[in-house]
Structure formats: C-alpha cells, structure tokens
Scaffold this motif. Structure first.
Motif, PDB file in Angstrom:
ATOM      1  N   VAL A   1      -1.104   3.114  -6.895  1.00 23.62           N
ATOM      2  CA  VAL A   1      -0.772   3.993  -5.611  1.00 23.62           C
ATOM      3  C   VAL A   1       0.780   3.267  -5.044  1.00 23.62           C
ATOM      4  CG1 VAL A   1      -1.534   3.742  -2.947  1.00 23.62           C
ATOM      5  CG2 VAL A   1      -2.921   3.208  -4.614  1.00 23.62           C
ATOM      6  N   ALA A   2       1.856   4.390  -4.174  1.00 20.39           N
ATOM      7  CA  ALA A   2       3.138   4.434  -4.158  1.00 20.39           C
ATOM      8  C   ALA A   2       3.478   5.367  -2.603  1.00 20.39           C
ATOM      9  CB  ALA A   2       4.032   4.981  -5.245  1.00 20.39           C
ATOM     10  N   VAL A   3       3.883   4.424  -2.333  1.00 20.65           N
ATOM     11  CA  VAL A   3       4.179   5.248  -1.121  1.00 20.65           C
ATOM     12  C   VAL A   3       5.435   5.245  -0.483  1.00 20.65           C
ATOM     13  CG1 VAL A   3       4.065   4.906   2.156  1.00 20.65           C
ATOM     14  CG2 VAL A   3       2.137   3.650  -0.162  1.00 20.65           C
ATOM     15  N   ASN A   4       5.677   6.461  -0.629  1.00 18.77           N
ATOM     16  CA  ASN A   4       7.670   6.864  -0.245  1.00 18.77           C
ATOM     17  C   ASN A   4       7.785   6.599   1.589  1.00 18.77           C
ATOM     18  OD1 ASN A   4       6.775   9.237   1.983  1.00 18.77           O
ATOM     19  ND2 ASN A   4       7.653  10.616  -0.146  1.00 18.77           N
ATOM     20  N   ALA A   5       9.885   6.948   1.675  1.00 20.94           N
ATOM     21  CA  ALA A   5       9.545   6.680   3.633  1.00 20.94           C
ATOM     22  C   ALA A   5       8.921   7.541   4.364  1.00 20.94           C
ATOM     23  CB  ALA A   5      11.286   6.533   2.677  1.00 20.94           C
ATOM     24  N   SER A   6       8.293   8.487   3.987  1.00 18.98           N
ATOM     25  CA  SER A   6       7.559   9.235   5.416  1.00 18.98           C
ATOM     26  C   SER A   6       6.465   9.161   5.446  1.00 18.98           C
ATOM     27  CB  SER A   6       8.147  10.738   4.666  1.00 18.98           C
ATOM     28  OG  SER A   6       9.189  11.484   4.505  1.00 18.98           O
ATOM     29  N   GLY A   7       5.687   8.151   4.697  1.00 19.02           N
ATOM     30  CA  GLY A   7       4.321   7.358   4.924  1.00 19.02           C
ATOM     31  C   GLY A   7       3.332   8.809   3.677  1.00 19.02           C
ATOM     32  N   ASN A   8       3.866   8.818   3.114  1.00 15.39           N
ATOM     33  CA  ASN A   8       3.283   9.357   1.890  1.00 15.39           C
ATOM     34  C   ASN A   8       2.696   8.585   0.949  1.00 15.39           C
ATOM     35  OD1 ASN A   8       3.059  12.506   3.044  1.00 15.39           O
ATOM     36  ND2 ASN A   8       5.275  12.225   2.239  1.00 15.39           N
ATOM     37  N   ILE A   9       1.417   8.774   1.189  1.00 10.71           N
ATOM     38  CA  ILE A   9       0.670   7.809  -0.240  1.00 10.71           C
ATOM     39  C   ILE A   9       0.441   8.378  -1.589  1.00 10.71           C
ATOM     40  CG2 ILE A   9      -1.283   6.717  -1.112  1.00 10.71           C
ATOM     41  CD1 ILE A   9      -1.267   5.798   2.479  1.00 10.71           C
TER      42      ILE A   9
ATOM     43  N   PRO B   1      -3.958   8.801 -15.902  1.00 11.20           N
ATOM     44  CA  PRO B   1      -2.044   8.002 -15.936  1.00 11.20           C
ATOM     45  C   PRO B   1      -2.796   6.458 -14.750  1.00 11.20           C
ATOM     46  CG  PRO B   1      -3.212   9.663 -14.985  1.00 11.20           C
ATOM     47  CD  PRO B   1      -3.983   9.597 -15.713  1.00 11.20           C
ATOM     48  N   SER B   2      -2.024   5.169 -15.218  1.00  6.99           N
ATOM     49  CA  SER B   2      -2.384   3.779 -13.655  1.00  6.99           C
ATOM     50  C   SER B   2      -1.664   3.626 -13.135  1.00  6.99           C
ATOM     51  CB  SER B   2      -2.640   3.244 -15.332  1.00  6.99           C
ATOM     52  OG  SER B   2      -3.502   3.818 -15.854  1.00  6.99           O
ATOM     53  N   GLY B   3      -0.555   3.291 -13.515  1.00  7.93           N
ATOM     54  CA  GLY B   3       0.654   2.693 -12.165  1.00  7.93           C
ATOM     55  C   GLY B   3       2.021   3.953 -12.302  1.00  7.93           C
ATOM     56  N   ILE B   4       2.652   4.140 -11.366  1.00  3.81           N
ATOM     57  CA  ILE B   4       3.053   4.859  -9.776  1.00  3.81           C
ATOM     58  C   ILE B   4       4.152   4.429  -8.992  1.00  3.81           C
ATOM     59  CG2 ILE B   4       1.150   5.876  -8.165  1.00  3.81           C
ATOM     60  CD1 ILE B   4       2.306   8.828  -8.958  1.00  3.81           C
ATOM     61  N   VAL B   5       5.568   5.009  -9.528  1.00  4.38           N
ATOM     62  CA  VAL B   5       6.436   4.802  -8.347  1.00  4.38           C
ATOM     63  C   VAL B   5       7.130   5.852  -8.007  1.00  4.38           C
ATOM     64  CG1 VAL B   5       6.536   1.850  -9.371  1.00  4.38           C
ATOM     65  CG2 VAL B   5       7.926   4.054 -10.308  1.00  4.38           C
ATOM     66  N   VAL B   6       7.893   5.480  -6.892  1.00 10.39           N
ATOM     67  CA  VAL B   6       9.072   6.600  -5.815  1.00 10.39           C
ATOM     68  C   VAL B   6      10.286   6.209  -5.955  1.00 10.39           C
ATOM     69  CG1 VAL B   6       9.230   7.682  -4.022  1.00 10.39           C
ATOM     70  CG2 VAL B   6       6.589   6.709  -4.117  1.00 10.39           C
ATOM     71  N   ALA B   7      10.426   6.708  -6.967  1.00  7.88           N
ATOM     72  CA  ALA B   7      12.176   6.636  -7.478  1.00  7.88           C
ATOM     73  C   ALA B   7      13.072   6.971  -6.434  1.00  7.88           C
ATOM     74  CB  ALA B   7      12.565   7.316  -8.181  1.00  7.88           C
ATOM     75  N   ASN B   8      14.456   6.264  -6.015  1.00 10.98           N
ATOM     76  CA  ASN B   8      15.200   6.962  -5.542  1.00 10.98           C
ATOM     77  C   ASN B   8      15.847   8.357  -5.340  1.00 10.98           C
ATOM     78  OD1 ASN B   8      14.990   3.890  -4.878  1.00 10.98           O
ATOM     79  ND2 ASN B   8      17.413   3.547  -6.390  1.00 10.98           N
ATOM     80  N   ASP B   9      15.108   9.203  -6.356  1.00 12.60           N
ATOM     81  CA  ASP B   9      15.625  10.173  -6.180  1.00 12.60           C
ATOM     82  C   ASP B   9      14.079  11.612  -4.976  1.00 12.60           C
ATOM     83  OD1 ASP B   9      14.039  10.348  -8.069  1.00 12.60           O
ATOM     84  OD2 ASP B   9      15.367  11.616  -9.041  1.00 12.60           O
ATOM     85  N   ASN B  10      13.228  10.448  -4.911  1.00 14.04           N
ATOM     86  CA  ASN B  10      12.005  11.177  -4.584  1.00 14.04           C
ATOM     87  C   ASN B  10      10.913  11.552  -5.215  1.00 14.04           C
ATOM     88  OD1 ASN B  10      12.095   9.816  -1.678  1.00 14.04           O
ATOM     89  ND2 ASN B  10      13.609  11.639  -1.006  1.00 14.04           N
ATOM     90  N   SER B  11      11.293  11.607  -6.962  1.00 16.69           N
ATOM     91  CA  SER B  11      10.200  11.546  -8.059  1.00 16.69           C
ATOM     92  C   SER B  11       9.500  10.326  -8.252  1.00 16.69           C
ATOM     93  CB  SER B  11      11.405  12.350  -9.597  1.00 16.69           C
ATOM     94  OG  SER B  11      11.988  11.413  -9.786  1.00 16.69           O
TER      95      SER B  11
END
Length: 177
Positions: free
Chosen positions: A16-24, A67-77
C-alpha cells in the motif's frame, strides 16, 4: 474478483502507498493488478490485466505476477516490486508500465524510497536488503534476515536514513544502522 468502485474485491492486497493527494495505491497481489482507491472511495485498476504474466505496455496490456511492494516516486510514477517476475516495474502517471534495468533480484517484496530517490528493496528469497542509487548502482546493505518482507524509512534530518525491516521469519522488526 476484480471490479470497480464499491464492487471491487481485493485478493491478497500486500503493498500500500499513498500520494500527496490522498490517493491510495494497492498492490492487489493475487489479482495481479495495481489498484487505486480515491479519497471518495472509488476503486479503479491502474495497470494489469488480472492474470499472472510478464509484459510491459499500457495499463490494459501490462502483466504482473504477484505484485507485492509499491511506492509513489517523486515524479508521481509508481514503483512496484513484481515479486513473481523477480523484477521492479515503473508505472508512469499515464499508465505505461516499464521494467527497471535492475537485474538479479530474487523475489523483491518490500520497497521504500527516500526523498532523494534512493530505493530500498527487500528480497524474500535471498533474505537481504538492496539499496538502488538514483544512477542505478545496487548495493547489498544487509543480509542477515530470515524472510525480510516490509521495509520503512523514518525521517532523518542528520545523516543517512533510518531503515526498519520486518524480519518475518524471526517475528521481529529490526532497525538497520
């Protein structure tokens, strides 16, 4: 069962990862998809056809295998640990999936990303933690685990990041110095 909105059902949501806009963002592991839950609760598929396999491409043709791990990168990818394929994958903001040029991974499962783009990966099969520098150079930084799964970075204003690793085989959470 895969679905959209309130009809969505997950099967083995591991990462699970969350971006700055609150999208999960969810690595829906056994549905072989990456899913998005918006702040208002709508669920959509970001990428993956829902069958295991390996293929780069657009959101509708790309294939993942557990797919198991996930992160939001600085470029929103998104960066995804595609565990069953022994690969790291990038999903661009427009939904295109590509494979990162990192070789010789064995069941990558956990991901953490620093503000300056150092990626940390836990490998389930080799019981180690890998650091991937922004230039792509890889370094083994720890190899004394018994099934490392999750990894997290604690904020640090002075010096290197503080890493915490779930050592599932030993039922511990360990701090790396």
């Amino acid at each position: 069962v895969a679905g959209e909105g309130t009809a969505a059902q997950f099967n083995g949501p591991i990462g699970v990862a969350v971006n700055a806009s609150g999208n999960i963002y969810v690595a829906d592991s056994y549905n072989d998809r990456i899913r998005l839950i918006t702040p208002d609760g709508q669920v959509t598929t970001v990428a993956g056809k829902g069958i295991p396999g390996y293929a780069d491409g657009d959101r509708n043709t790309a294939l993942f295998d557990t797919p198991s791990g996930i992160v939001v990168a600085n470029d929103n990818s998104l960066i995804v640990a595609d565990t069953g394929n022994d690969r790291l994958r990038r999903i661009s903001p427009d939904g295109n999936v590509t494979t990162l040029p990192v070789t010789e991974l064995s069941s990558p499962i956990g991901l953490a990303l620093t503000h300056d783009n150092f990626l940390y990966v836990t490998e389930l099969d080799r019981s180690r933690v890998i650091q991937i520098a922004p230039d792509g150079a890889t370094h083994v930084i720890a190899s004394t685990f018994n099934q490392p799964t999750g990894i997290a970075i604690a904020p640090s204003d002075d010096g290197p990041p503080k890493l915490y690793v779930a050592d599932s085989g030993n039922y511990l959470v360990r701090k790396l110095d």
